[in-house]
Design a protein around this motif. Structure first.
Motif, PDB file in Angstrom:
ATOM      1  N   PHE A 247       0.818  -1.220   0.000  1.00 39.11           N
ATOM      2  CA  PHE A 247       0.000   0.000   0.000  1.00 39.11           C
ATOM      3  C   PHE A 247       0.854   1.273   0.000  1.00 39.11           C
ATOM      4  O   PHE A 247       0.555   2.243   0.698  1.00 39.11           O
ATOM      5  N   LYS A 248       1.902   1.250  -0.807  1.00 39.30           N
ATOM      6  CA  LYS A 248       2.737   2.426  -0.953  1.00 39.30           C
ATOM      7  C   LYS A 248       2.460   3.084  -2.302  1.00 39.30           C
ATOM      8  O   LYS A 248       2.228   2.404  -3.300  1.00 39.30           O
ATOM      9  N   ARG A 249       2.526   4.395  -2.319  1.00 37.83           N
ATOM     10  CA  ARG A 249       2.364   5.145  -3.556  1.00 37.83           C
ATOM     11  C   ARG A 249       3.667   5.098  -4.348  1.00 37.83           C
ATOM     12  O   ARG A 249       4.748   5.099  -3.775  1.00 37.83           O
ATOM     13  N   THR A 250       3.569   5.045  -5.681  1.00 36.46           N
ATOM     14  CA  THR A 250       4.760   5.081  -6.522  1.00 36.46           C
ATOM     15  C   THR A 250       4.681   6.227  -7.522  1.00 36.46           C
ATOM     16  O   THR A 250       3.604   6.590  -7.997  1.00 36.46           O
ATOM     17  N   VAL A 251       5.841   6.798  -7.812  1.00 40.12           N
ATOM     18  CA  VAL A 251       6.008   7.735  -8.923  1.00 40.12           C
ATOM     19  C   VAL A 251       7.090   7.119  -9.795  1.00 40.12           C
ATOM     20  O   VAL A 251       8.233   6.965  -9.365  1.00 40.12           O
ATOM     21  N   LEU A 252       6.729   6.724 -11.010  1.00 36.17           N
ATOM     22  CA  LEU A 252       7.628   5.947 -11.860  1.00 36.17           C
ATOM     23  C   LEU A 252       7.963   6.712 -13.134  1.00 36.17           C
ATOM     24  O   LEU A 252       7.071   7.052 -13.915  1.00 36.17           O
ATOM     25  N   GLN A 253       9.245   7.004 -13.328  1.00 41.72           N
ATOM     26  CA  GLN A 253       9.738   7.629 -14.553  1.00 41.72           C
ATOM     27  C   GLN A 253      10.552   6.569 -15.288  1.00 41.72           C
ATOM     28  O   GLN A 253      11.674   6.257 -14.886  1.00 41.72           O
ATOM     29  N   LEU A 254       9.987   6.008 -16.361  1.00 41.57           N
ATOM     30  CA  LEU A 254      10.539   4.790 -16.945  1.00 41.57           C
ATOM     31  C   LEU A 254      11.029   4.997 -18.383  1.00 41.57           C
ATOM     32  O   LEU A 254      11.218   6.116 -18.837  1.00 41.57           O
ATOM     33  N   SER A 255      11.221   3.900 -19.068  1.00 43.62           N
ATOM     34  CA  SER A 255      11.833   3.906 -20.395  1.00 43.62           C
ATOM     35  C   SER A 255      11.008   4.699 -21.405  1.00 43.62           C
ATOM     36  O   SER A 255       9.807   4.913 -21.240  1.00 43.62           O
ATOM     37  N   GLY A 256      11.673   5.094 -22.481  1.00 41.38           N
ATOM     38  CA  GLY A 256      11.002   5.834 -23.533  1.00 41.38           C
ATOM     39  C   GLY A 256      11.354   5.321 -24.918  1.00 41.38           C
ATOM     40  O   GLY A 256      12.296   4.544 -25.090  1.00 41.38           O
ATOM     41  N   ASN A 257      10.595   5.750 -25.897  1.00 34.63           N
ATOM     42  CA  ASN A 257      10.864   5.430 -27.302  1.00 34.63           C
ATOM     43  C   ASN A 257      10.327   6.594 -28.128  1.00 34.63           C
ATOM     44  O   ASN A 257       9.463   6.442 -28.976  1.00 34.63           O
ATOM     45  N   SER A 258      10.857   7.777 -27.837  1.00 34.63           N
ATOM     46  CA  SER A 258      10.289   9.016 -28.361  1.00 34.63           C
ATOM     47  C   SER A 258      10.371   9.106 -29.882  1.00 34.63           C
ATOM     48  O   SER A 258      11.354   8.679 -30.491  1.00 34.63           O
TER      49      SER A 258
END
Length: 488
Positions: A247-258
């Motif tokens: 029950f923890k909040r996450t902020v996820l900045q993950l992979s890209g394919n711009s």
């Protein structure tokens, strides 16, 4: 100060400590292989010590006058400015990035700190109307408590501060786990910066360790309430799964394919600008950037002109020692990444691509490669390529360009180049991605604008209102004046 000698340690409750593990993480210079630091890993003992220190320190910090909290961030900005040349040298040594890349990271860190100083004194609640007579409903914003920050190696200073500074400004305590390839500039240096800026002990702690030593203890520990993670979507999926189970909040900045789109209405000057932006979008920090333009999509009407100019500009980029002022492409972070780029190029050629420019690999130095003609259904068109390899592809009209741009499981950043800004905005709205930049690079960061991705590129946002949502929680307190009426 020798950053790597003095700051290559655990930092817990205001003390520089040696981990109690039985092995060391070795911090290497990726260009020349020089050993910069050996850091004995933290175990679950240090993990618990760090979290408990943060837990003890946080309530007093949250109760501190926000104008006093703000002073810490203002001093941190000044300290970075005083130590700018030292920081540039250290970033270059630990990451293999060039001076322009280091300057970009330093500027970003300072802007994040300036914004944090403003967050510290924002209003912390509101009064909302109530349907009940005589009742006042107050909704307060309060710090979540303790925040865990797990950062990547590519922008260790900026990414650590991007989460840690707003979290601290809003009254939280922080535990940082830096990447093993950047334990000093993503960990020890950040701790020293805040220590020298006057942050009280226990509010920022640094744990240098590995999952092989502690497993999921960093995620499962009962103290942290928010996990801010930046890295690959594969690891991010695991972080989200474990955190949700507790029950923890996450902020996820993950992979890209711009995708970087070049529309058909550009004149000669606009085309030159698009080429410059595309080269920067693909090759900044050797392409080791989640926002980098993996796919450069050009309307078929401009394909020949753009390609010629793009290849010529890329061919002129000097690959070599990142300390030399004219170097634009330094080493990849390790030999694994360098070998991976060779494999990517070999796979693309086997699938029918043409190498318009084929770079050599010398140790961790990988010269730029430009590929065209890769089939749209190639797996390489749908994955993140973390290195100096550009994929060029043509499209026929705006609808086709948008379709190709969206043909990926990722959605972090993007760019659209056009002579008609509003046309660019209309297309940007159709691309399923968290950020799109009209007539600019895909690699952008603004402390007031929400930063984050869609699809497999992450959850949540940082910066601006996104940081407030990430690192605070709402509490409703109602106040009844007079006699309330009850149903029983």
């Amino acid at each position: 100060m020798s950053y790597f000698t003095e700051l290559g340690h655990q930092y817990i409750d205001g003390e520089w400590r040696t981990g109690s593990g039985s092995w060391d993480i070795i911090d290497f210079n990726p260009f020349n292989g020089e050993k910069l630091a050996a850091i004995t890993v933290a175990t679950t003992v240090e993990v618990d010590d760090a979290y408990r220190a943060a837990e003890r320190a946080q309530p007093g910090w949250a109760a501190t006058n926000p104008y006093r909290r703000r002073l810490v961030f203002e001093r941190a900005v000044a300290l970075i400015e005083e130590r700018r040349e030292e920081i540039i040298d250290a970033l270059t040594e630990e990451l293999g990035g060039t001076r322009p890349k280091a300057l970009m990271e330093i500027d970003s860190a300072q802007e994040q700190l300036r914004q944090a100083s403003l967050l510290a004194v924002l209003p912390d609640g509101q009064v909302v109307p109530s349907p009940s007579e005589g009742k006042e409903s107050r909704v307060y914003r309060q710090p979540v408590g303790v925040v865990t920050v797990i950062n990547p190696y590519n922008y260790p200073l900026a990414m650590s501060i991007m989460s840690a500074a707003p979290a601290l400004a809003l009254g939280n305590a922080v535990v940082i786990k830096p990447n093993q390839h950047s334990p000093v500039m993503g960990g020890g240096f950040v701790a020293k910066l805040f220590e020298d800026a006057g942050l009280p002990a226990g509010l920022l702690n640094v744990i240098v360790t590995d999952i092989a030593e502690i497993g999921d203890a960093l995620l499962e520990h009962p103290v942290p309430k928010v996990i801010s993670f930046a890295g690959t979507d594969r690891v991010g999926r695991h972080v989200a799964t474990v955190a949700a189970g507790h029950f923890k909040r996450t902020v996820l900045q993950l992979s890209g394919n711009s995708a970087f789109l070049v529309l058909d209405d550009l004149d000669d000057a606009g085309l030159d600008h698009a080429v410059d932006a595309a080269v920067a979008s693909r090759f900044v920090f050797q392409g080791q950037v989640c926002m980098a333009a993996n796919r450069i999509l050009v309307d078929r009407k401009l394909e020949k002109e753009f390609t010629e100019r793009f290849v010529a500009k890329v061919a002129a980029l000097k690959t070599g020692d990142p300390r030399e002022p004219d170097t634009r492409i330094g080493p990849l972070i390790n030999s694994f990444q360098a070998d991976a780029m060779t494999a990517v190029v070999d796979q693309a050629l086997a699938e029918g691509a043409t190498a318009l420019l084929r770079g050599r690999t010398r140790g961790n130095l990988v010269e730029p490669t430009v590929l065209a003609g890769l089939p749209e259904d190639s797996p390489l068109m749908r994955q993140e390529i973390f290195g100096p390899v550009a994929l060029l592809m043509s499209f026929d009209g705006d609808d086709d360009g948008v379709r190709i741009a969206n043909n990926t499981p990722y959605g972090l950043s993007g760019a659209v180049h056009t002579a008609d800004v509003e046309r660019g905005v209309r297309i940007a709205k159709r691309i399923v991605t968290g950020m799109v930049h009209v007539n600019d690079s895909t690699v952008q960061q603004d402390p007031l604008a929400d930063f984050g991705g869609e699809k497999n590129s992450g959850l949540g946002r940082l910066n601006g209102d996104g940081a407030i949502e990430a690192f605070t929680t709402r509490k409703w307190i109602s106040v009844q004046s007079g006699v309330a009426k009850f149903p029983l």
